[in-house]
Design a protein around this motif. Structure first.
Motif, PDB file in Angstrom:
ATOM      1  N   ALA A   1       6.019  -8.918 -13.260  1.00 21.64           N
ATOM      2  CA  ALA A   1       4.111  -8.151 -13.218  1.00 21.64           C
ATOM      3  C   ALA A   1       4.216  -7.669 -12.646  1.00 21.64           C
ATOM      4  CB  ALA A   1       3.591  -9.014 -13.797  1.00 21.64           C
ATOM      5  N   VAL A   2       4.563  -5.949 -12.624  1.00 25.38           N
ATOM      6  CA  VAL A   2       3.645  -5.084 -11.209  1.00 25.38           C
ATOM      7  C   VAL A   2       2.512  -3.900 -11.803  1.00 25.38           C
ATOM      8  CG1 VAL A   2       4.750  -3.150 -10.103  1.00 25.38           C
ATOM      9  CG2 VAL A   2       6.382  -4.985 -10.865  1.00 25.38           C
ATOM     10  N   VAL A   3       1.356  -3.961 -10.750  1.00 26.43           N
ATOM     11  CA  VAL A   3       0.557  -3.157 -11.577  1.00 26.43           C
ATOM     12  C   VAL A   3       0.270  -2.742 -10.526  1.00 26.43           C
ATOM     13  CG1 VAL A   3      -2.001  -3.471 -11.590  1.00 26.43           C
ATOM     14  CG2 VAL A   3      -1.059  -4.947 -12.642  1.00 26.43           C
ATOM     15  N   ARG A   4      -0.347  -0.651 -10.559  1.00 22.61           N
ATOM     16  CA  ARG A   4      -0.109   0.269  -9.766  1.00 22.61           C
ATOM     17  C   ARG A   4      -2.337   0.373  -9.855  1.00 22.61           C
ATOM     18  NH1 ARG A   4       2.506   4.773  -9.958  1.00 22.61           N
ATOM     19  NH2 ARG A   4       3.762   4.860 -11.828  1.00 22.61           N
ATOM     20  N   LEU A   5      -3.530   0.662  -9.268  1.00 28.46           N
ATOM     21  CA  LEU A   5      -4.120   0.519  -8.867  1.00 28.46           C
ATOM     22  C   LEU A   5      -4.840   1.105  -7.920  1.00 28.46           C
ATOM     23  CD1 LEU A   5      -6.443  -0.675 -11.397  1.00 28.46           C
ATOM     24  CD2 LEU A   5      -7.006  -2.929  -9.845  1.00 28.46           C
ATOM     25  N   GLY A   6      -5.636   2.055  -8.005  1.00 29.89           N
ATOM     26  CA  GLY A   6      -6.665   2.283  -7.154  1.00 29.89           C
ATOM     27  C   GLY A   6      -7.369   1.550  -6.201  1.00 29.89           C
ATOM     28  N   ALA A   7      -7.551   1.571  -4.926  1.00 29.19           N
ATOM     29  CA  ALA A   7      -8.025   0.214  -3.731  1.00 29.19           C
ATOM     30  C   ALA A   7     -10.033   0.318  -4.022  1.00 29.19           C
ATOM     31  CB  ALA A   7      -8.263   1.155  -2.366  1.00 29.19           C
ATOM     32  N   ALA A   8     -10.312  -0.212  -4.091  1.00 30.43           N
ATOM     33  CA  ALA A   8     -12.231  -0.377  -4.416  1.00 30.43           C
ATOM     34  C   ALA A   8     -12.669  -0.527  -3.607  1.00 30.43           C
ATOM     35  CB  ALA A   8     -12.482  -1.017  -5.754  1.00 30.43           C
ATOM     36  N   PHE A   9     -11.754  -1.158  -2.028  1.00 38.04           N
ATOM     37  CA  PHE A   9     -13.004  -1.443  -1.307  1.00 38.04           C
ATOM     38  C   PHE A   9     -12.193  -1.133   0.163  1.00 38.04           C
ATOM     39  CE2 PHE A   9     -14.475  -4.674   2.256  1.00 38.04           C
ATOM     40  CZ  PHE A   9     -15.709  -4.686   1.606  1.00 38.04           C
TER      41      PHE A   9
ATOM     42  N   TYR B   1       0.959  -0.926   0.024  1.00 36.75           N
ATOM     43  CA  TYR B   1       0.109   0.191   0.054  1.00 36.75           C
ATOM     44  C   TYR B   1       1.241   1.250  -0.396  1.00 36.75           C
ATOM     45  CZ  TYR B   1      -3.801  -3.549   1.732  1.00 36.75           C
ATOM     46  OH  TYR B   1      -4.064  -4.414   2.154  1.00 36.75           O
ATOM     47  N   ALA B   2       0.726   1.909  -0.796  1.00 29.21           N
ATOM     48  CA  ALA B   2       1.176   3.799  -0.699  1.00 29.21           C
ATOM     49  C   ALA B   2       0.626   3.863   0.687  1.00 29.21           C
ATOM     50  CB  ALA B   2       1.095   4.312  -2.332  1.00 29.21           C
ATOM     51  N   GLN B   3       1.856   4.605   1.252  1.00 31.10           N
ATOM     52  CA  GLN B   3       1.825   5.839   2.278  1.00 31.10           C
ATOM     53  C   GLN B   3       0.695   6.481   1.868  1.00 31.10           C
ATOM     54  OE1 GLN B   3       5.033   6.620   4.450  1.00 31.10           O
ATOM     55  NE2 GLN B   3       3.453   6.960   6.326  1.00 31.10           N
ATOM     56  N   HIS B   4      -0.878   7.295   2.662  1.00 31.75           N
ATOM     57  CA  HIS B   4      -1.252   8.278   2.358  1.00 31.75           C
ATOM     58  C   HIS B   4      -2.232   7.889   0.953  1.00 31.75           C
ATOM     59  CE1 HIS B   4       0.396   9.010   6.569  1.00 31.75           C
ATOM     60  NE2 HIS B   4       1.992   9.842   5.198  1.00 31.75           N
ATOM     61  N   SER B   5      -2.054   7.158   0.141  1.00 36.19           N
ATOM     62  CA  SER B   5      -2.827   7.090  -0.661  1.00 36.19           C
ATOM     63  C   SER B   5      -3.619   6.009  -0.845  1.00 36.19           C
ATOM     64  CB  SER B   5      -1.920   7.126  -1.622  1.00 36.19           C
ATOM     65  OG  SER B   5      -1.928   6.688  -3.249  1.00 36.19           O
ATOM     66  N   ASP B   6      -4.260   5.542  -1.494  1.00 41.29           N
ATOM     67  CA  ASP B   6      -5.542   4.441  -2.041  1.00 41.29           C
ATOM     68  C   ASP B   6      -5.233   3.597  -3.099  1.00 41.29           C
ATOM     69  OD1 ASP B   6      -5.699   6.359  -4.300  1.00 41.29           O
ATOM     70  OD2 ASP B   6      -7.858   5.819  -4.094  1.00 41.29           O
ATOM     71  N   GLN B   7      -3.309   4.516  -3.730  1.00 38.07           N
ATOM     72  CA  GLN B   7      -3.088   3.301  -4.644  1.00 38.07           C
ATOM     73  C   GLN B   7      -2.433   1.984  -4.230  1.00 38.07           C
ATOM     74  OE1 GLN B   7      -1.709   4.044  -8.020  1.00 38.07           O
ATOM     75  NE2 GLN B   7      -3.983   4.935  -7.518  1.00 38.07           N
ATOM     76  N   LEU B   8      -2.597   1.067  -4.792  1.00 38.17           N
ATOM     77  CA  LEU B   8      -2.315  -0.260  -4.326  1.00 38.17           C
ATOM     78  C   LEU B   8      -0.926  -0.549  -5.386  1.00 38.17           C
ATOM     79  CD1 LEU B   8      -5.676  -3.041  -3.516  1.00 38.17           C
ATOM     80  CD2 LEU B   8      -4.167  -0.654  -1.824  1.00 38.17           C
ATOM     81  N   VAL B   9      -0.096  -1.561  -4.499  1.00 36.32           N
ATOM     82  CA  VAL B   9       0.713  -2.271  -5.782  1.00 36.32           C
ATOM     83  C   VAL B   9       0.730  -3.651  -5.549  1.00 36.32           C
ATOM     84  CG1 VAL B   9       3.209  -2.021  -6.369  1.00 36.32           C
ATOM     85  CG2 VAL B   9       2.331   0.162  -5.845  1.00 36.32           C
ATOM     86  N   ALA B  10       0.587  -4.013  -6.795  1.00 35.61           N
ATOM     87  CA  ALA B  10       0.399  -5.728  -6.675  1.00 35.61           C
ATOM     88  C   ALA B  10       1.697  -6.107  -7.349  1.00 35.61           C
ATOM     89  CB  ALA B  10      -0.463  -6.318  -7.081  1.00 35.61           C
TER      90      ALA B  10
ATOM     91  N   ALA C   1       8.339 -11.493  -5.373  1.00 34.32           N
ATOM     92  CA  ALA C   1       6.969 -10.166  -5.095  1.00 34.32           C
ATOM     93  C   ALA C   1       7.764  -9.095  -4.630  1.00 34.32           C
ATOM     94  CB  ALA C   1       6.083 -11.025  -5.165  1.00 34.32           C
ATOM     95  N   ASP C   2       7.852  -9.781  -2.887  1.00 32.82           N
ATOM     96  CA  ASP C   2       8.096  -8.223  -2.194  1.00 32.82           C
ATOM     97  C   ASP C   2       8.889  -7.047  -2.923  1.00 32.82           C
ATOM     98  OD1 ASP C   2       7.528  -7.073   0.555  1.00 32.82           O
ATOM     99  OD2 ASP C   2       9.669  -7.299   0.249  1.00 32.82           O
TER     100      ASP C   2
ATOM    101  N   GLU D   1       8.395  -0.325  -6.233  1.00 30.93           N
ATOM    102  CA  GLU D   1       7.517   0.094  -7.025  1.00 30.93           C
ATOM    103  C   GLU D   1       7.322   1.099  -6.142  1.00 30.93           C
ATOM    104  OE1 GLU D   1       5.192   1.439 -10.537  1.00 30.93           O
ATOM    105  OE2 GLU D   1       7.496  -0.251 -10.460  1.00 30.93           O
ATOM    106  N   LEU D   2       7.236   0.855  -4.296  1.00 32.12           N
ATOM    107  CA  LEU D   2       7.011   1.611  -3.875  1.00 32.12           C
ATOM    108  C   LEU D   2       7.846   3.065  -3.589  1.00 32.12           C
ATOM    109  CD1 LEU D   2       5.533  -0.240  -1.003  1.00 32.12           C
ATOM    110  CD2 LEU D   2       3.674   1.420  -2.678  1.00 32.12           C
ATOM    111  N   HIS D   3       8.725   2.158  -3.642  1.00 32.50           N
ATOM    112  CA  HIS D   3      10.229   3.765  -3.572  1.00 32.50           C
ATOM    113  C   HIS D   3      10.114   4.556  -5.212  1.00 32.50           C
ATOM    114  CE1 HIS D   3      11.910   2.077   0.078  1.00 32.50           C
ATOM    115  NE2 HIS D   3      12.161   0.752  -0.638  1.00 32.50           N
ATOM    116  N   ARG D   4       9.312   3.763  -6.002  1.00 36.43           N
ATOM    117  CA  ARG D   4       9.428   4.697  -7.404  1.00 36.43           C
ATOM    118  C   ARG D   4       8.216   5.700  -6.697  1.00 36.43           C
ATOM    119  NH1 ARG D   4      11.507   0.254 -10.592  1.00 36.43           N
ATOM    120  NH2 ARG D   4       9.894  -0.633  -9.758  1.00 36.43           N
TER     121      ARG D   4
END
Length: 235
Positions: free
Chosen positions: A70-78, A45-54, A212-213, A219-222
């Motif tokens: 593969a890496v994906v960034r997506l806004g949390a839907a729940f 989870y990106a800190q102070h954001s609704d962005q998820l990195v998978a 994966a971790d 990606e979170l650092h980026r």
């Protein structure tokens, strides 16, 4: 799987869906005759954001060498609700898996499977949603209790909830805290423990989870670097 299974209206609806979908979990082995690839998936989870990195990482099952990532960034839907994390994490994980050039023969999730209050953690949800054989492999215990286990690598103790064995505490390295392994889908508990141990020859975590971790943290650092304001002149 219908979209409303990934975006329930509220907490009560999500919990009810977990109870219904738990009946679809296959608790015995339905694996390919030969396991050639094993994947690891993780979400951060990106800190102070609704962005998820998978991240999804495909490894050679024999050598544990990384084949594809593969890496994906997506806004949390729940919302962030304990016990319901799969409704947040499953959409980006599915997208990451879909970006791999081939489907894995087996997936090890950094999370729970049957070792969950409603017997439907992330590994079960991912397995039922995709049809892939999945294993839950968590760093911490969510539910149940277990007796002390031996110190050698490979030692196990049953994880019991309400009189039912829902997983195993598995020591992957001598004297190191155990992992908590449980059925996800189409994999028996004994086979799940076998593959987690096989994928963890050196460290506590299986190489699937470690890879994966590492990717999600990169990606979170980026993301963090991109969000920082530019440094003042002269610094």
């Amino acid at each position: 799987m219908p979209n409303d299974f990934l975006s329930p209206a509220d907490q009560a609806a999500a919990e009810q869906q977990q109870r219904l979908l738990a009946a679809q979990v296959v608790r015995h082995d339905q694996l390919p005759t030969t396991i050639r690839t094993v994947a690891g998936v993780d979400v951060a989870y990106a800190q102070h954001s609704d962005q998820l990195v998978a991240a999804a990482v495909l490894l050679d099952a024999a050598t544990l060498e990384i084949r594809h990532t593969a890496v994906v960034r997506l806004g949390a839907a729940f919302p962030y609700i304990p016990g319901l994390f799969s409704f947040r994490e499953l959409p980006p994980i599915q997208q990451a898996l879909a970006q791999l050039p081939e489907a894995p023969d087996l997936v090890i999730c950094d999370g729970q499977g049957l070792a969950h209050p409603r017997r439907f953690g992330l590994a079960c949800h991912l397995g039922v949603a995709t049809g892939l054989p999945t294993i839950g492999c968590a760093k911490t215990r969510l539910v149940g209790s277990y007796h002390a286990l031996g110190h050698p690598r490979g030692s196990t103790a049953e994880l019991v909830l309400d009189g039912e064995v829902v997983g195993q505490a598995l020591r992957t390295q001598p004297g190191i805290n155990p992992l908590f392994v449980s059925i996800g889908h189409r994999v028996s508990l004994a086979t799940a423990c076998h593959w987690v141990l096989r994928c963890a020859p050196t460290y506590r975590q299986p190489e699937t989870t470690r890879a994966a971790d590492h990717l999600v943290n990169q990606e979170l650092h980026r993301l963090l670097a991109a969000a920082l304001p530019p440094a003042p002149d002269g610094m």
